[in-house]
Enzyme design. Structure first.
Site, mmCIF file in Angstrom:
data_model
loop_
_atom_site.group_PDB
_atom_site.id
_atom_site.type_symbol
_atom_site.label_atom_id
_atom_site.label_comp_id
_atom_site.label_asym_id
_atom_site.label_seq_id
_atom_site.Cartn_x
_atom_site.Cartn_y
_atom_site.Cartn_z
ATOM 1 N N LYS A 180 5.781 4.372 3.639
ATOM 2 C CA LYS A 180 5.869 4.961 4.845
ATOM 3 C C LYS A 180 5.902 3.503 6.062
ATOM 4 C CE LYS A 180 3.338 5.428 8.483
ATOM 5 N NZ LYS A 180 4.439 4.893 9.419
ATOM 6 N N GLU A 183 7.289 3.247 12.292
ATOM 7 C CA GLU A 183 8.352 4.390 12.892
ATOM 8 C C GLU A 183 9.123 3.590 14.001
ATOM 9 O OE1 GLU A 183 4.936 4.074 13.000
ATOM 10 O OE2 GLU A 183 4.126 4.919 14.827
ATOM 11 N N SER A 233 -2.201 -3.913 12.463
ATOM 12 C CA SER A 233 -3.188 -4.583 13.311
ATOM 13 C C SER A 233 -4.374 -4.339 12.705
ATOM 14 C CB SER A 233 -3.000 -3.906 14.624
ATOM 15 O OG SER A 233 -3.497 -2.320 14.421
ATOM 16 N N CYS A 288 2.257 -12.319 11.948
ATOM 17 C CA CYS A 288 0.662 -12.637 11.673
ATOM 18 C C CYS A 288 0.315 -13.760 11.391
ATOM 19 C CB CYS A 288 0.273 -11.456 10.527
ATOM 20 S SG CYS A 288 0.912 -12.262 9.077
ATOM 21 N N GLU A 387 -5.657 -10.943 19.961
ATOM 22 C CA GLU A 387 -4.211 -11.114 19.269
ATOM 23 C C GLU A 387 -3.184 -10.707 20.448
ATOM 24 O OE1 GLU A 387 -2.977 -8.829 16.038
ATOM 25 O OE2 GLU A 387 -1.657 -10.358 15.505
HETATM 26 P P1 NAD Z 1 0.114 -1.138 13.603
HETATM 27 O O1 NAD Z 1 -1.483 -1.299 13.038
HETATM 28 O O2 NAD Z 1 0.159 -0.356 15.097
HETATM 29 O O3 NAD Z 1 0.938 -0.247 12.693
HETATM 30 C C1 NAD Z 1 1.160 -0.369 11.366
HETATM 31 C C2 NAD Z 1 1.216 0.729 10.592
HETATM 32 O O4 NAD Z 1 0.314 1.733 10.658
HETATM 33 C C3 NAD Z 1 2.549 1.405 11.020
HETATM 34 O O5 NAD Z 1 3.184 2.195 9.898
HETATM 35 C C4 NAD Z 1 2.145 2.791 11.766
HETATM 36 O O6 NAD Z 1 2.889 4.091 11.704
HETATM 37 C C5 NAD Z 1 0.770 3.133 10.946
HETATM 38 N N1 NAD Z 1 -0.379 3.567 11.968
HETATM 39 C C6 NAD Z 1 -0.594 3.434 13.347
HETATM 40 N N2 NAD Z 1 -1.415 4.081 13.651
HETATM 41 C C7 NAD Z 1 -2.120 4.629 12.768
HETATM 42 C C8 NAD Z 1 -3.451 5.322 12.303
HETATM 43 N N3 NAD Z 1 -4.337 5.768 13.505
HETATM 44 N N4 NAD Z 1 -3.384 5.726 11.150
HETATM 45 C C9 NAD Z 1 -2.722 5.487 9.910
HETATM 46 N N5 NAD Z 1 -1.557 4.599 10.130
HETATM 47 C C10 NAD Z 1 -1.453 4.361 11.436
HETATM 48 O O7 NAD Z 1 0.825 -2.618 13.615
HETATM 49 P P2 NAD Z 1 2.232 -3.065 14.268
HETATM 50 O O8 NAD Z 1 2.129 -3.161 15.794
HETATM 51 O O9 NAD Z 1 3.280 -2.087 13.760
HETATM 52 O O10 NAD Z 1 2.256 -4.459 13.651
HETATM 53 C C11 NAD Z 1 1.600 -5.653 14.207
HETATM 54 C C12 NAD Z 1 0.457 -5.925 13.594
HETATM 55 O O11 NAD Z 1 0.401 -6.118 12.325
HETATM 56 C C13 NAD Z 1 -0.092 -7.251 14.036
HETATM 57 O O12 NAD Z 1 -1.471 -7.111 14.427
HETATM 58 C C14 NAD Z 1 -0.037 -8.203 12.911
HETATM 59 O O13 NAD Z 1 -0.892 -9.162 13.171
HETATM 60 C C15 NAD Z 1 -0.196 -7.491 11.901
HETATM 61 N N6 NAD Z 1 0.445 -8.004 10.580
HETATM 62 C C16 NAD Z 1 -0.324 -8.617 9.683
HETATM 63 C C17 NAD Z 1 0.251 -9.157 8.745
HETATM 64 C C18 NAD Z 1 -0.639 -9.674 7.675
HETATM 65 O O14 NAD Z 1 -0.370 -10.147 6.386
HETATM 66 N N7 NAD Z 1 -2.043 -9.970 7.961
HETATM 67 C C19 NAD Z 1 1.622 -9.247 8.478
HETATM 68 C C20 NAD Z 1 2.056 -8.692 9.378
HETATM 69 C C21 NAD Z 1 1.780 -8.070 10.648
#
Ligand code: NAD
Length: 504
Positions: A180, A183, A233, A288, A387
């Protein structure tokens, strides 16, 4: 609303044998961040539609897990060749839907290819352990079995690489997989899945479901799903970990970050300025592992900050799609640009100095913002703790290495941390004592490659087994231990483990 021929197309769903177009009123618009144009729509699958995808992945499982690992690995060899063949196309797609520069997109795809190379070596890495005669006439062996249907939920900032952190290993271990993707960036995920089928993967082994919370939560709680890999996140990572484990799944959930970049007074200034800039402003700060907090020790602040401001101020910022002549592309969305910009006001309101302001007038409709440097930041300020996930580098000034190390102890996150120094002592103190899981010594972005685990600490990771490296094989397999005894005809059937007195 339903799609017509004139409307922006929906991104297809891969469920078992077929790509399907799901037309729904619930969707997310996919933008080209370089132009602001809407290029696709991501459907939000309902719980029922998501259940169908799980059923497809479950149906494919028995045949796939019985396929010899050597054959499974051969799919990865063919996949790697296809990725090389389509390398420029994959990189261009990342730039188109995400906005990072083409050079950054190529680097991302390279990292993804390395994950496929790692997965292609799994026949050696999946071998078990044996110990003959562990008790009299009893042999013991431990072997790895796939866990079942695995799910990957991925973020927007690495549309190609992060999915590839997951499915090549999961699939080569003998599991079936449901991706998944974010989006906001579904196009790379779809192309990766198409190439995987072209490489000869049987139908149903790889599936792509799209959506938001409803789709994700259906996957998280589904009784037929065994394991969840998540990257995103911290608040969502924590929620995914809690819900997934509550429903009996194994979960690895990587979260957000606030990465410290310590600059010692003895560091090579020219190299450090370039490395700080690349770390903080590469991929427009949306990594990240991006450095977001420079900790300048002693006179390092006065020496480095003016040079950093000059260097970052000269970066070419512009639309990256089809344009090689930019150093930094746009951020993902207009509201994200506004959020990043808002931290400049928050920081100056709290008493910090905006040394370089990235808010400029850019022509065009892309989501552009230039690099910003905020100096004289106190560790208690929001810009030092939260962040930002954009091209904004804060500078905290301290007097000693010990003060710099202590900042890590007060940090919510613990992904990466870096020191720039010529002192072996300072480097060792830092490596040994800084409170983060991935350490760079004169390396601005210490992101481990495929063969090493991605070891975030604190609230940058929830779970036990990390993504990448041999830990990922442990995550995607479960062990089975067999004790074997073949008694001679007529020999009595005493339990030899007991008889040898080696325990029960
Ligand atoms: P996000 O948390 O908003 O979304 C990530 C995924 O979770 C998406 O597929 C989204 O559709 C899904 N999602 C969103 N809300 C949800 C919910 N309530 N329940 C279940 N799934 C849900 O993150 P983003 O904005 O797409 O990505 C950026 C974040 O990712 C930053 O915080 C970054 O630091 C982190 N990141 C971490 C790493 C790592 O290895 N630690 C690597 C890349 C990115």
């Amino acid at each position: 609303m339903t799609a017509t021929a004139t409307q922006t197309p929906f991104v297809p769903v891969l469920s078992g044998s077929s790509w399907q177009t799901v037309e729904t009123e619930n969707f997310t618009e996919v933008f080209n961040p370089s132009t602001g144009e809407v290029i696709a729509r991501t459907p939000h699958l309902s719980a029922e539609q998501t259940n169908d995808v799980v059923a497809a992945a479950k149906a494919a499982l028995p045949a796939w897990r019985e396929t010899p690992v050597v054959e499974r690995a051969r799919v990865m060899f063919r996949y790697r060749a296809l990725m090389e063949q389509h390398f420029e196309e994959l990189a261009a797609l990342v730039t188109r839907e995400h906005g990072k520069t083409l050079a950054e997109a190529r680097a991302e795809v390279n990292r993804g290819v390395e994950m496929v190379e790692f997965a292609a070596g799994l026949p050696s890495l999946m071998m078990g352990e044996t110990l003959p005669n562990i008790a009299r006439s009893v042999d013991a062996e431990a072997v790895k079995h796939p866990v079942g249907v695995c799910v990957g939920i991925t973020p927007y900032n690495f549309p190609n690489m992060v999915p590839l952190w997951m499915f090549p290993v999961a699939i080569t271990c003998g599991n079936t997989f449901i991706l998944k993707p974010s989006e906001k960036v579904p196009l790379s995920a779809v192309r990766l899945a198409e190439l995987l089928l072209e490489a000869g993967l049987p139908e149903g082994v790889m599936n792509v479901a799209h959506g938001d919370r409803v789709c994700a939560e259906t996957l998280l709680t589904h009784p037929d799903v065994a394991a969840i890999s998540f990257v995103g996140s911290t608040p969502i990572a924590k929620a995914i970990y809690e819900t997934g484990t509550k429903h009996g799944k194994r979960v690895q959930a990587a979260g957000g970050a606030k990465n410290h970049l310590i600059v010692m007074p003895d560091a090579d200034q020219e190299q450090t300025v370039k490395a700080l800039s690349a770390s903080a402003f590469g991929c427009a700060g949306q990594r990240c592992m991006a450095g977001s907090l420079t900790v300048a020790v002693g006179e390092a602040g006065d020496a480095v900050v003016p040079k950093l401001v000059d260097y970052a101020g000269a970066m070419r910022v512009g639309p990256s799609d089809g344009n090689e002549n930019v150093d930094m592309g746009p951020v993902i969305r207009n509201d994200h640009r506004e959020r990043v910009a808002s931290y400049l006001d928050i920081a100056s309101g709290e008493g910090a100095t905006v040394a370089l302001d990235g808010r400029r007038d850019f022509s065009g409709d892309g989501f552009l913002i230039g690099p910003s440097v905020v100096d004289h930041v106190a560790p208690t300020m929001r810009v030092a703790k939260e962040e930002v996930f954009g091209p904004l580098l804060s500078v905290v000034r301290v007097n000693t290495l010990e003060e710099a190390l202590a900042l890590g102890d007060d940090c919510e996150f613990g992904n990466g941390a870096v020191i720039f120094t010529r002192s072996g002592y300072a480097a060792r103190q830092f490596k040994q004592h800084f409170n983060a899981g991935m350490i760079g010594i004169n390396v601005g972005v210490p992101a481990p490659m495929a063969w090493f685990p991605f070891t975030g600490w604190n609230r940058s990771f929830f779970g036990d087994l990390h993504i990448q490296g041999t830990e990922s094989i442990q995550f995607y397999t479960r062990q089975k231990v067999t004790l074997t005894r073949w008694p001679q005809e007529g020999e009595s059937h005493h339990d030899p483990v007991w008889k040898s007195g080696s325990g029960s």
